[in-house]
Design a protein around this motif. Structure first.
Motif, PDB file in Angstrom:
ATOM      1  N   THR A  99      34.610 -12.406 -79.876  1.00  0.00           N
ATOM      2  CA  THR A  99      35.271 -12.621 -81.169  1.00  0.00           C
ATOM      3  C   THR A  99      35.199 -11.367 -82.028  1.00  0.00           C
ATOM      4  OG1 THR A  99      34.795 -14.991 -81.117  1.00  0.00           O
ATOM      5  CG2 THR A  99      35.267 -14.017 -83.273  1.00  0.00           C
ATOM      6  N   LEU A 100      34.021 -10.774 -82.131  1.00  0.00           N
ATOM      7  CA  LEU A 100      33.875  -9.579 -82.968  1.00  0.00           C
ATOM      8  C   LEU A 100      34.623  -8.384 -82.398  1.00  0.00           C
ATOM      9  CD1 LEU A 100      30.156  -9.905 -84.123  1.00  0.00           C
ATOM     10  CD2 LEU A 100      32.231 -10.350 -85.455  1.00  0.00           C
ATOM     11  N   GLU A 101      34.658  -8.259 -81.073  1.00  0.00           N
ATOM     12  CA  GLU A 101      35.411  -7.137 -80.494  1.00  0.00           C
ATOM     13  C   GLU A 101      36.909  -7.323 -80.701  1.00  0.00           C
ATOM     14  OE1 GLU A 101      36.036  -4.471 -76.486  1.00  0.00           O
ATOM     15  OE2 GLU A 101      34.275  -5.759 -76.624  1.00  0.00           O
ATOM     16  N   ILE A 154      38.159 -13.899 -96.735  1.00  0.00           N
ATOM     17  CA  ILE A 154      38.532 -12.572 -96.223  1.00  0.00           C
ATOM     18  C   ILE A 154      37.508 -11.524 -96.660  1.00  0.00           C
ATOM     19  CG2 ILE A 154      40.226 -10.700 -96.408  1.00  0.00           C
ATOM     20  CD1 ILE A 154      42.411 -12.795 -96.369  1.00  0.00           C
ATOM     21  N   SER A 155      37.109 -11.569 -97.911  1.00  0.00           N
ATOM     22  CA  SER A 155      36.105 -10.618 -98.401  1.00  0.00           C
ATOM     23  C   SER A 155      34.784 -10.800 -97.669  1.00  0.00           C
ATOM     24  CB  SER A 155      35.888 -10.801 -99.906  1.00  0.00           C
ATOM     25  OG  SER A 155      37.057 -10.489-100.613  1.00  0.00           O
ATOM     26  N   ALA A 156      34.384 -12.050 -97.461  1.00  0.00           N
ATOM     27  CA  ALA A 156      33.127 -12.328 -96.743  1.00  0.00           C
ATOM     28  C   ALA A 156      33.208 -11.807 -95.307  1.00  0.00           C
ATOM     29  CB  ALA A 156      32.839 -13.830 -96.763  1.00  0.00           C
ATOM     30  N   CYS A 188      41.819  -5.573 -83.029  1.00  0.00           N
ATOM     31  CA  CYS A 188      43.141  -6.048 -83.436  1.00  0.00           C
ATOM     32  C   CYS A 188      43.333  -6.167 -84.950  1.00  0.00           C
ATOM     33  CB  CYS A 188      43.431  -7.394 -82.784  1.00  0.00           C
ATOM     34  SG  CYS A 188      43.570  -7.249 -81.000  1.00  0.00           S
ATOM     35  N   PHE A 189      42.265  -6.341 -85.705  1.00  0.00           N
ATOM     36  CA  PHE A 189      42.424  -6.518 -87.146  1.00  0.00           C
ATOM     37  C   PHE A 189      41.857  -5.365 -87.951  1.00  0.00           C
ATOM     38  CE2 PHE A 189      43.168 -10.615 -85.403  1.00  0.00           C
ATOM     39  CZ  PHE A 189      44.220 -11.076 -86.157  1.00  0.00           C
ATOM     40  N   PHE A 190      40.812  -4.742 -87.463  1.00  0.00           N
ATOM     41  CA  PHE A 190      40.235  -3.608 -88.173  1.00  0.00           C
ATOM     42  C   PHE A 190      40.669  -2.282 -87.556  1.00  0.00           C
ATOM     43  CE2 PHE A 190      37.356  -7.121 -89.191  1.00  0.00           C
ATOM     44  CZ  PHE A 190      37.381  -7.054 -90.573  1.00  0.00           C
ATOM     45  N   ASP A 250      44.771 -18.796 -93.474  1.00  0.00           N
ATOM     46  CA  ASP A 250      45.203 -18.399 -92.132  1.00  0.00           C
ATOM     47  C   ASP A 250      44.097 -17.653 -91.393  1.00  0.00           C
ATOM     48  OD1 ASP A 250      47.675 -19.513 -92.638  1.00  0.00           O
ATOM     49  OD2 ASP A 250      48.675 -17.600 -93.025  1.00  0.00           O
ATOM     50  N   VAL A 251      43.386 -16.786 -92.113  1.00  0.00           N
ATOM     51  CA  VAL A 251      42.311 -16.016 -91.491  1.00  0.00           C
ATOM     52  C   VAL A 251      41.165 -16.940 -91.077  1.00  0.00           C
ATOM     53  CG1 VAL A 251      40.598 -14.193 -91.872  1.00  0.00           C
ATOM     54  CG2 VAL A 251      42.945 -13.873 -92.644  1.00  0.00           C
ATOM     55  N   LYS A 252      40.846 -17.931 -91.911  1.00  0.00           N
ATOM     56  CA  LYS A 252      39.814 -18.916 -91.549  1.00  0.00           C
ATOM     57  C   LYS A 252      40.184 -19.595 -90.239  1.00  0.00           C
ATOM     58  CE  LYS A 252      38.762 -20.158 -96.296  1.00  0.00           C
ATOM     59  NZ  LYS A 252      38.838 -21.211 -97.313  1.00  0.00           N
ATOM     60  N   GLU A 253      41.424 -20.049 -90.162  1.00  0.00           N
ATOM     61  CA  GLU A 253      41.883 -20.740 -88.950  1.00  0.00           C
ATOM     62  C   GLU A 253      41.843 -19.820 -87.744  1.00  0.00           C
ATOM     63  OE1 GLU A 253      45.708 -22.189 -90.110  1.00  0.00           O
ATOM     64  OE2 GLU A 253      44.847 -23.697 -91.446  1.00  0.00           O
ATOM     65  N   MET A 254      42.261 -18.567 -87.936  1.00  0.00           N
ATOM     66  CA  MET A 254      42.289 -17.608 -86.838  1.00  0.00           C
ATOM     67  C   MET A 254      40.882 -17.315 -86.318  1.00  0.00           C
ATOM     68  SD  MET A 254      42.035 -13.852 -86.233  1.00  0.00           S
ATOM     69  CE  MET A 254      41.589 -13.546 -87.876  1.00  0.00           C
ATOM     70  N   VAL A 255      39.923 -17.117 -87.214  1.00  0.00           N
ATOM     71  CA  VAL A 255      38.552 -16.817 -86.793  1.00  0.00           C
ATOM     72  C   VAL A 255      37.953 -18.010 -86.055  1.00  0.00           C
ATOM     73  CG1 VAL A 255      36.210 -16.345 -87.612  1.00  0.00           C
ATOM     74  CG2 VAL A 255      38.122 -15.052 -88.546  1.00  0.00           C
ATOM     75  N   LEU A 256      38.143 -19.204 -86.594  1.00  0.00           N
ATOM     76  CA  LEU A 256      37.617 -20.398 -85.931  1.00  0.00           C
ATOM     77  C   LEU A 256      38.299 -20.616 -84.581  1.00  0.00           C
ATOM     78  CD1 LEU A 256      37.282 -22.718 -89.052  1.00  0.00           C
ATOM     79  CD2 LEU A 256      35.427 -21.633 -87.761  1.00  0.00           C
ATOM     80  N   LEU A 257      39.576 -20.307 -84.504  1.00  0.00           N
ATOM     81  CA  LEU A 257      40.302 -20.415 -83.239  1.00  0.00           C
ATOM     82  C   LEU A 257      39.777 -19.404 -82.217  1.00  0.00           C
ATOM     83  CD1 LEU A 257      42.944 -22.354 -83.270  1.00  0.00           C
ATOM     84  CD2 LEU A 257      44.020 -20.309 -82.407  1.00  0.00           C
ATOM     85  N   LEU A 258      39.512 -18.176 -82.648  1.00  0.00           N
ATOM     86  CA  LEU A 258      38.957 -17.159 -81.753  1.00  0.00           C
ATOM     87  C   LEU A 258      37.593 -17.591 -81.214  1.00  0.00           C
ATOM     88  CD1 LEU A 258      39.826 -13.819 -83.586  1.00  0.00           C
ATOM     89  CD2 LEU A 258      40.683 -14.558 -81.356  1.00  0.00           C
TER      90      LEU A 258
END
Length: 156
Positions: A108-110, A84-86, A115-117, A11-19
């Motif tokens: 993306t990083l902001e 996720i660790s990476a 929102c996640f960190f 899910d996180v992979k998909e979310m990052v690529l989507l962002l």
């Protein structure tokens, strides 16, 4: 527990690529793709960004069984088993080593930061300085956060 982490990682992979896609930012600034059998010493580091980069050992984030982390074109961690660790290591590298985020990944990083960190400074940003005016929050990130909040509110 391991199955939950694995599913969550997808899910996180998909979310990052989507962002990255949503903000129209380049995937190759965050990721560098290498052969899945490639060892850290065999990498051609001139193809890797200077900023913290996730080295994907495989053709895509989805098929990769392991990841590496590069900072300043050097491998600092060569056997990261989960996406996720990476991602956490890459993100943390910006703060631990006081590195400005590249403008090509600013939104993306902001968004990940806020929102996640849950790092929400009232002023300032980790994005490298440009000649344009610096706002306390990236307007594109603020718009997405607002749209997501509106969507959640309507679902209640």
């Amino acid at each position: 527990m391991k199955g939950e982490l694995s599913g969550c990682s997808e899910d996180v992979k998909e979310m990052v690529l989507l962002l990255l896609s949503y903000f129209n930012e380049k995937e190759d600034v965050m990721f560098s793709y290498m052969e899945d059998t490639c060892l850290a010493g065999e990498l051609q580091m001139d193809q890797v960004q200077l900023t913290p980069t996730i080295v994907v050992c495989g053709r895509s984030c989805y098929s990769a069984g392991r990841f590496m982390l590069s900072v300043d074109r050097g491998i600092v961690q060569d056997n990261i088993p989960s996406f996720i660790s990476a991602l956490c290591m890459m993100f943390g590298s910006y703060y631990c080593f006081s590195i400005h985020c590249p403008s090509e990944l600013a939104s993306t990083l902001e968004f990940l930061q806020r929102c996640f960190f849950s790092i929400n400074p009232e002023k300032g940003t980790k994005v490298e300085k440009t000649t344009t005016s610096c706002l306390p929050v990236n307007p594109r990130v603020l718009t997405l956060i607002q749209e997501l909040s509106d969507h959640e509110w309507r679902d209640v």
